[in-house]
Motif scaffolding. Sequence first.
Motif, PDB file in Angstrom:
ATOM      1  N   VAL A 184       0.942  -1.311  -0.025  1.00  0.00           N
ATOM      2  CA  VAL A 184      -0.073   0.028   0.021  1.00  0.00           C
ATOM      3  C   VAL A 184       0.920   1.236  -0.029  1.00  0.00           C
ATOM      4  CG1 VAL A 184      -1.850   1.353   1.277  1.00  0.00           C
ATOM      5  CG2 VAL A 184      -1.793  -1.165   1.096  1.00  0.00           C
ATOM      6  N   HIS A 185       0.732   2.110  -0.907  1.00  0.00           N
ATOM      7  CA  HIS A 185       1.413   3.431  -1.056  1.00  0.00           C
ATOM      8  C   HIS A 185       0.599   4.506  -0.532  1.00  0.00           C
ATOM      9  CE1 HIS A 185       2.626   7.096  -3.493  1.00  0.00           C
ATOM     10  NE2 HIS A 185       3.808   6.681  -2.814  1.00  0.00           N
ATOM     11  N   SER A 186       1.186   4.783   0.860  1.00  0.00           N
ATOM     12  CA  SER A 186       0.380   5.881   1.309  1.00  0.00           C
ATOM     13  C   SER A 186       1.235   6.391   2.686  1.00  0.00           C
ATOM     14  CB  SER A 186      -1.172   5.451   2.003  1.00  0.00           C
ATOM     15  OG  SER A 186      -1.828   6.414   2.531  1.00  0.00           O
ATOM     16  N   ARG A 187       0.836   7.549   2.974  1.00  0.00           N
ATOM     17  CA  ARG A 187       1.243   7.984   4.366  1.00  0.00           C
ATOM     18  C   ARG A 187       0.358   7.415   5.283  1.00  0.00           C
ATOM     19  NH1 ARG A 187       4.280  13.170   4.682  1.00  0.00           N
ATOM     20  NH2 ARG A 187       3.395  13.192   6.786  1.00  0.00           N
ATOM     21  N   ALA A 188       0.767   7.219   6.563  1.00  0.00           N
ATOM     22  CA  ALA A 188       0.174   6.717   7.726  1.00  0.00           C
ATOM     23  C   ALA A 188      -1.067   7.350   8.035  1.00  0.00           C
ATOM     24  CB  ALA A 188       0.980   6.325   8.838  1.00  0.00           C
ATOM     25  N   GLU A 189      -1.047   8.594   8.116  1.00  0.00           N
ATOM     26  CA  GLU A 189      -2.059   9.494   8.612  1.00  0.00           C
ATOM     27  C   GLU A 189      -3.297   9.449   7.772  1.00  0.00           C
ATOM     28  OE1 GLU A 189       1.787  12.079   9.437  1.00  0.00           O
ATOM     29  OE2 GLU A 189       1.169  10.761   8.014  1.00  0.00           O
ATOM     30  N   ASP A 190      -2.883   9.216   6.187  1.00  0.00           N
ATOM     31  CA  ASP A 190      -4.056   9.149   5.463  1.00  0.00           C
ATOM     32  C   ASP A 190      -4.659   7.685   5.424  1.00  0.00           C
ATOM     33  OD1 ASP A 190      -3.405  11.570   4.411  1.00  0.00           O
ATOM     34  OD2 ASP A 190      -2.163  11.143   2.966  1.00  0.00           O
ATOM     35  N   ALA A 191      -3.768   6.681   5.392  1.00  0.00           N
ATOM     36  CA  ALA A 191      -4.657   5.284   5.310  1.00  0.00           C
ATOM     37  C   ALA A 191      -5.266   4.993   6.527  1.00  0.00           C
ATOM     38  CB  ALA A 191      -3.407   4.300   5.159  1.00  0.00           C
ATOM     39  N   ALA A 192      -4.816   5.554   7.704  1.00  0.00           N
ATOM     40  CA  ALA A 192      -5.504   5.331   9.007  1.00  0.00           C
ATOM     41  C   ALA A 192      -7.060   5.908   9.164  1.00  0.00           C
ATOM     42  CB  ALA A 192      -4.726   5.780  10.191  1.00  0.00           C
ATOM     43  N   ARG A 193      -7.383   6.548   8.094  1.00  0.00           N
ATOM     44  CA  ARG A 193      -8.702   7.105   7.875  1.00  0.00           C
ATOM     45  C   ARG A 193      -9.498   6.372   7.133  1.00  0.00           C
ATOM     46  NH1 ARG A 193     -10.103  10.535  11.885  1.00  0.00           N
ATOM     47  NH2 ARG A 193      -8.324  11.956  12.682  1.00  0.00           N
ATOM     48  N   ASP A 194      -8.977   5.350   6.518  1.00  0.00           N
ATOM     49  CA  ASP A 194      -9.783   4.336   5.391  1.00  0.00           C
ATOM     50  C   ASP A 194     -10.221   3.367   6.444  1.00  0.00           C
ATOM     51  OD1 ASP A 194     -10.400   2.499   3.701  1.00  0.00           O
ATOM     52  OD2 ASP A 194      -8.604   3.063   2.370  1.00  0.00           O
ATOM     53  N   GLY A 195     -11.373   3.047   6.246  1.00  0.00           N
ATOM     54  CA  GLY A 195     -12.358   2.065   6.904  1.00  0.00           C
ATOM     55  C   GLY A 195     -11.635   0.364   6.795  1.00  0.00           C
ATOM     56  N   ALA A 196     -10.783   0.388   5.541  1.00  0.00           N
ATOM     57  CA  ALA A 196     -10.367  -0.933   5.349  1.00  0.00           C
ATOM     58  C   ALA A 196      -9.152  -1.187   6.235  1.00  0.00           C
ATOM     59  CB  ALA A 196     -10.009  -1.063   3.889  1.00  0.00           C
ATOM     60  N   PHE A 197      -8.463  -0.086   6.710  1.00  0.00           N
ATOM     61  CA  PHE A 197      -7.230  -0.361   7.719  1.00  0.00           C
ATOM     62  C   PHE A 197      -7.328   0.082   9.307  1.00  0.00           C
ATOM     63  CE2 PHE A 197      -5.606   0.819   3.272  1.00  0.00           C
ATOM     64  CZ  PHE A 197      -5.123  -0.543   2.836  1.00  0.00           C
ATOM     65  N   ARG A 198      -8.355   0.789   9.218  1.00  0.00           N
ATOM     66  CA  ARG A 198      -8.456   1.538  10.586  1.00  0.00           C
ATOM     67  C   ARG A 198      -9.224   0.294  11.848  1.00  0.00           C
ATOM     68  NH1 ARG A 198      -8.524   6.845  12.530  1.00  0.00           N
ATOM     69  NH2 ARG A 198      -9.654   7.409  14.380  1.00  0.00           N
ATOM     70  N   ASP A 199      -8.266   0.293  12.732  1.00  0.00           N
ATOM     71  CA  ASP A 199      -8.742  -0.541  13.720  1.00  0.00           C
ATOM     72  C   ASP A 199      -9.080  -1.945  13.386  1.00  0.00           C
ATOM     73  OD1 ASP A 199      -8.946   1.294  16.139  1.00  0.00           O
ATOM     74  OD2 ASP A 199     -10.863   2.030  15.543  1.00  0.00           O
ATOM     75  N   HIS A 200      -8.016  -2.328  12.332  1.00  0.00           N
ATOM     76  CA  HIS A 200      -8.110  -3.580  11.668  1.00  0.00           C
ATOM     77  C   HIS A 200      -7.098  -4.762  11.831  1.00  0.00           C
ATOM     78  CE1 HIS A 200      -8.988  -6.084   8.237  1.00  0.00           C
ATOM     79  NE2 HIS A 200      -7.562  -6.130   7.879  1.00  0.00           N
ATOM     80  N   PHE A 201      -5.983  -4.604  12.224  1.00  0.00           N
ATOM     81  CA  PHE A 201      -4.784  -5.417  12.314  1.00  0.00           C
ATOM     82  C   PHE A 201      -4.785  -6.170  13.587  1.00  0.00           C
ATOM     83  CE2 PHE A 201      -4.090  -2.849   8.546  1.00  0.00           C
ATOM     84  CZ  PHE A 201      -3.881  -3.623   7.417  1.00  0.00           C
ATOM     85  N   ASP A 202      -4.404  -7.492  13.501  1.00  0.00           N
ATOM     86  CA  ASP A 202      -3.992  -8.155  14.618  1.00  0.00           C
ATOM     87  C   ASP A 202      -2.638  -7.727  15.397  1.00  0.00           C
ATOM     88  OD1 ASP A 202      -6.094 -10.334  14.922  1.00  0.00           O
ATOM     89  OD2 ASP A 202      -5.427 -10.747  12.773  1.00  0.00           O
ATOM     90  N   VAL A 203      -1.764  -7.292  14.380  1.00  0.00           N
ATOM     91  CA  VAL A 203      -0.411  -6.911  14.847  1.00  0.00           C
ATOM     92  C   VAL A 203       0.021  -5.829  13.884  1.00  0.00           C
ATOM     93  CG1 VAL A 203       0.785  -8.785  13.808  1.00  0.00           C
ATOM     94  CG2 VAL A 203       1.812  -7.487  15.485  1.00  0.00           C
ATOM     95  N   VAL A 204       0.703  -4.894  14.294  1.00  0.00           N
ATOM     96  CA  VAL A 204       1.342  -3.779  13.649  1.00  0.00           C
ATOM     97  C   VAL A 204       2.602  -3.733  13.960  1.00  0.00           C
ATOM     98  CG1 VAL A 204       1.432  -1.257  12.978  1.00  0.00           C
ATOM     99  CG2 VAL A 204      -0.690  -2.423  13.162  1.00  0.00           C
ATOM    100  N   THR A 205       3.820  -3.940  13.089  1.00  0.00           N
ATOM    101  CA  THR A 205       5.235  -3.457  13.190  1.00  0.00           C
ATOM    102  C   THR A 205       5.757  -2.343  12.752  1.00  0.00           C
ATOM    103  OG1 THR A 205       5.717  -4.698  11.229  1.00  0.00           O
ATOM    104  CG2 THR A 205       5.556  -6.053  13.409  1.00  0.00           C
ATOM    105  N   ALA A 206       6.657  -1.811  13.367  1.00  0.00           N
ATOM    106  CA  ALA A 206       7.242  -0.499  12.788  1.00  0.00           C
ATOM    107  C   ALA A 206       8.952  -0.632  13.269  1.00  0.00           C
ATOM    108  CB  ALA A 206       6.787   0.581  13.312  1.00  0.00           C
ATOM    109  N   ARG A 207      10.135  -0.770  12.340  1.00  0.00           N
ATOM    110  CA  ARG A 207      11.301  -1.028  12.775  1.00  0.00           C
ATOM    111  C   ARG A 207      11.814   0.489  12.553  1.00  0.00           C
ATOM    112  NH1 ARG A 207      15.241  -2.787   8.724  1.00  0.00           N
ATOM    113  NH2 ARG A 207      17.215  -3.757  10.007  1.00  0.00           N
ATOM    114  N   ALA A 208      12.474   1.204  13.814  1.00  0.00           N
ATOM    115  CA  ALA A 208      13.211   2.217  13.635  1.00  0.00           C
ATOM    116  C   ALA A 208      12.520   3.267  12.763  1.00  0.00           C
ATOM    117  CB  ALA A 208      14.743   1.869  13.111  1.00  0.00           C
ATOM    118  N   VAL A 209      11.189   3.402  12.830  1.00  0.00           N
ATOM    119  CA  VAL A 209      10.446   4.671  12.558  1.00  0.00           C
ATOM    120  C   VAL A 209      10.027   5.638  13.569  1.00  0.00           C
ATOM    121  CG1 VAL A 209       8.440   4.984  11.168  1.00  0.00           C
ATOM    122  CG2 VAL A 209       9.497   2.928  10.911  1.00  0.00           C
TER     123      VAL A 209
END
Length: 240
Positions: free
Chosen positions: A121-146
């Motif tokens: 998915v090509h997107s900024r986090a702030e934009d994608a997190a407003r999309d109902g397909a992604f918001r409050d959706h994932f069992d686990v989210v990872t971020a490495r040195a971000v």
Amino acid sequence: MTGMDMLNALHIQGDETIAARLEKYNELVMEKNRVMNLTGIKDSGESLIKNVYDSLTVYDARYFPQGGSLLDLGTGAGFPGMILAILRPDMQVVLMDAIRKKLRFIEEAAEILGVSNVTVVHSRAEDAARDGAFRDHFDVVTARAVKSMPVISEWALPFVKKGGIFAAMKGPGAQDELRDASGILSLMGTRLESEKECILPSGEKRVILYLRKNSLTPKRFPRKAGEAERKPIKAVRDKR
């Protein structure tokens, strides 16, 4: 160090096929890195340790449910997202980044390796997190040195489902960052569940913070693009 060496060292279950794919993915990254800036590491052996092995340190079977969903935020060259997708073909893995050319490489590499459980998915986090397909959706989210914990927590937690886990991959200053992030974590109904310290074979210290999100994302989060970086919420008194 081979793929099996890494899995065994970290006490992770995996067969020779998985081990070979981990090694091959590293080779593909190194090959592409000659013409595209995917990673600052140029040596294949060093990359196996500081990219692949490092990515595997986030894995804890307790937090990666069978058939679950995973988002790797700011995936870059696919670390740790592609490594986890290879390790857990039963999970649906989304790799998100704002740099399209890196995502194109990941798609090509996934096809070469026969890894079919990856979506980019090509997107900024702030934009994608407003999309109902992604918001409050994932069992686990990872971020490495971000970014720092106050910033990455505001970006990552809106994607985590209620009851899910944000696995933040950090270095030696993880505890200080965690204290700095107390404000945003409180507002997001999130607490530290456990942490894991690792030493890479190259000697660097890594700390994984496993944070449990216990409520849905408040409507005002994430804030507009860039605001988390300009005005990070570092303490409860900073509510706004």
